[in-house]
Design an enzyme around this catalytic site. Structure first.
Site, PDB file in Angstrom:
ATOM      1  CG  HIS A  77      -0.355   0.205   2.523  1.00  0.00           C
ATOM      2  ND1 HIS A  77      -0.067  -0.821   3.383  1.00  0.00           N
ATOM      3  CD2 HIS A  77       0.035   1.340   3.164  1.00  0.00           C
ATOM      4  CE1 HIS A  77       0.452  -0.350   4.497  1.00  0.00           C
ATOM      5  NE2 HIS A  77       0.537   0.972   4.386  1.00  0.00           N
ATOM      6  CG  ASP A 123      -0.080  -4.192   2.738  1.00  0.00           C
ATOM      7  OD1 ASP A 123       0.133  -3.537   1.701  1.00  0.00           O
ATOM      8  OD2 ASP A 123      -0.196  -3.668   3.854  1.00  0.00           O
ATOM      9  CB  SER A 166       3.224   1.499   6.297  1.00  0.00           C
ATOM     10  OG  SER A 166       2.035   1.691   7.003  1.00  0.00           O
TER      11      SER A 166
END
Length: 496
Positions: A137, A167, A242
């Site tokens: 993402h 992901d 992230s």
């Protein structure tokens, strides 16, 4: 009389104090050397000596001395932080205008200009050649991905491999000198309560390190991706973290920080990381040059064990993965696996749920065998099943649809187990599926997505890509079609 008694007590106390050294020396000489005194026992306990009734391990003890109380994570951070990078992804977004195509209004208001969008995340160097693991993402739909290392250098990277269902994404940067790396550890060795550090770039403020513990393992259904096997930690993770590193006290990568649970957008102590064993398998696939992450194929499909199913199978609790279908010609069928069996373990590792099964399978190597512990007809059994590459099937031709239809701009092909796996679909599905879509096409405007299975168009059953291409050329303004997406049937009627 009272004064005489007080004098007597004082005299006795003085005599006892004077005789104490001699008594202690005599006791020390007469006492057996093998029998430790109370002070020795207390000293041993403080130093963490393992006795008969000691329950903690030899590496876990009470801090002894000022130096041990002042322990620091600084050496560990210095060792690992240089391998954590910042990832900057940018893309050009199409901006539509209500006056687009009208020469009069475009003359006065101008054409709509594309707008640049960017996203910020982190990444981890796992190979000295410049291989970086981050989240999908972070770089999703990016036209350009740049990487900034901890020493201030900036690189333009290329995407080696990406997978939205996991992901995960792997990037590659080039340099004349080797890059610092973090060794990938064994995430299966983690236990709840283990100390961990989270390193990343939250909110774009610069590299930050936070500490915490492993709060839980095998977390699922958190809505981040289709993967359902996450490490939960209370180490502070915020937007921008992230793709960053979750490391253990040995300086090894045990997870890739992925998401947080938050109502405010900031950390509230519930963060999630993708286990390092999955990261290792994904990075190996990228370094091998694969165009997608291949999972081992056994020719079986599974579903969750509900409390009702567990009761009907006389199981103590709902655990494992229920076999829903088996390809008789596949590895599982040849090994004797049957619908109705429940997989309880793989290679001695417990399978608590269907998400755990997917995780265990994804971390195994194609071309090997795995030992499955199963429950069949109320009895426990074990069998070895070969882990093969998903079959390609008949070489399906890819067709890009044209003409005046809602499907124009979509690339379609007939499903095979290998193609279904690439698109994240059940490997037993059949039909014609969308595999790619041109961004600036009617198919994209109408919301078609890769993985959509076209079942029927204007009353014609779609069983081949050629049939769909022919139907899409019809000279009509009315379109009725049926699409299967994520196991749901969608019917649409529109005028175009």
């Amino acid at each position: 009389m009272r004064a005489k008694r007080l004098s007597l007590v004082l005299l006795c106390a003085m005599l006892a104090f004077a005789a104490a050294p001699a008594v202690r020396q005599t006791l020390a000489e007469d006492a057996p050397k093998a029998d430790p005194g109370l002070s020795d026992v207390l000293t041993d306990l403080l130093h963490g000596v393992e006795g008969e009734n000691t329950t903690s391990g030899p590496d876990k003890r009470v801090p002894f001395g000022r130096e041990e109380v002042q322990l620091s994570f600084a050496p560990l951070v210095k060792q690992t932080a240089p391998a954590v990078v910042n990832v900057y992804a940018s893309q050009t977004a199409k901006v539509t205008s209500p006056f687009e195509g009208d020469p009069f209004f475009e003359e006065f208001f101008g054409r709509a200009q594309p707008r640049a969008q960017s996203s910020l995340g982190s990444g981890v160097l796992v190979d000295p050649s410049g291989v970086i693991v981050t989240n999908f993402h972070v770089i999703k739909d990016a036209d350009e991905v740049k990487v900034a290392t901890a020493d201030g250098r900036e690189f333009t990277s290329k995407v080696m491999l990406k997978d939205e269902t996991l992901d995960l994404a792997v990037l590659k940067i080039e340099s004349d000198k080797p890059f610092p790396v973090i060794a990938i550890g064994d995430s299966d060795a983690l236990e709840v309560g283990d100390l961990v550090l989270a390193i990343g770039n939250p909110f774009g403020v610069g590299q930050t390190t936070t500490s915490g513990i492993v709060s839980a393992l095998a977390r699922s259904h958190i809505g981040v991706s289709d993967s359902g096997y996450f490490i939960q930690t209370d180490a502070a993770i915020n937007p921008g973290n992230s793709g960053g590193a979750l490391i253990n006290m040995g300086g090894q990568l045990v997870g890739i920080n992925t998401a947080i649970y938050s109502r405010s957008g900031g950390s509230i102590g519930i963060g999630f990381a993708i286990p390092a064993n999955m990261v290792r398998a994904f990075a190996d696939a990228a370094k091998a040059g694969l165009d997608f992450f291949e999972r081992p194929y056994i020719g079986a499909e599974f579903e969750a064990v509900t409390p009702q199913i567990a009761e009907s199978l006389a199981m103590e609790k709902p655990t494992g993965a229920l076999v829903s279908s088996v390809d008789a010609a596949g590895p599982a069928g040849k090994a004797g696996l049957k619908p109705g069996d429940v997989v309880l373990q793989i290679n001695g590792k417990p399978v608590e749920s269907i998400e755990a099964l997917d995780y265990r399978m994804a971390t195994l190597s194609i071309g090997t065998k795995a030992n499955f512990a199963i429950l069949t007809k109320g009895q426990q059994a074990a069998m070895d099943i070969a882990l093969e590459r998903a079959p390609e099937g008949a070489k399906a031709s890819e067709v890009t649809l044209h003409g005046r239809s809602p499907f124009s701009g979509a690339k379609v092909a007939e499903l095979s187990p290998r193609l279904a796996q690439k698109l994240g679909l059940r490997t037993d599905l059949k039909g014609v599926t969308v595999i790619d879509i041109n961004r600036d096409s009617p198919a994209a405007d109408f919301g078609f997505q890769p993985g959509d299975i076209v079942r029927e168009v204007n009353g014609t059953t779609i069983d081949t890509a050629a049939t769909l291409a022919q139907v899409a050329q019809q000279d009509t303004r009315w379109w009725r079609f049926t699409v299967e997406r994520g196991g749901q049937i969608l019917r649409q009627v529109l005028r175009y």
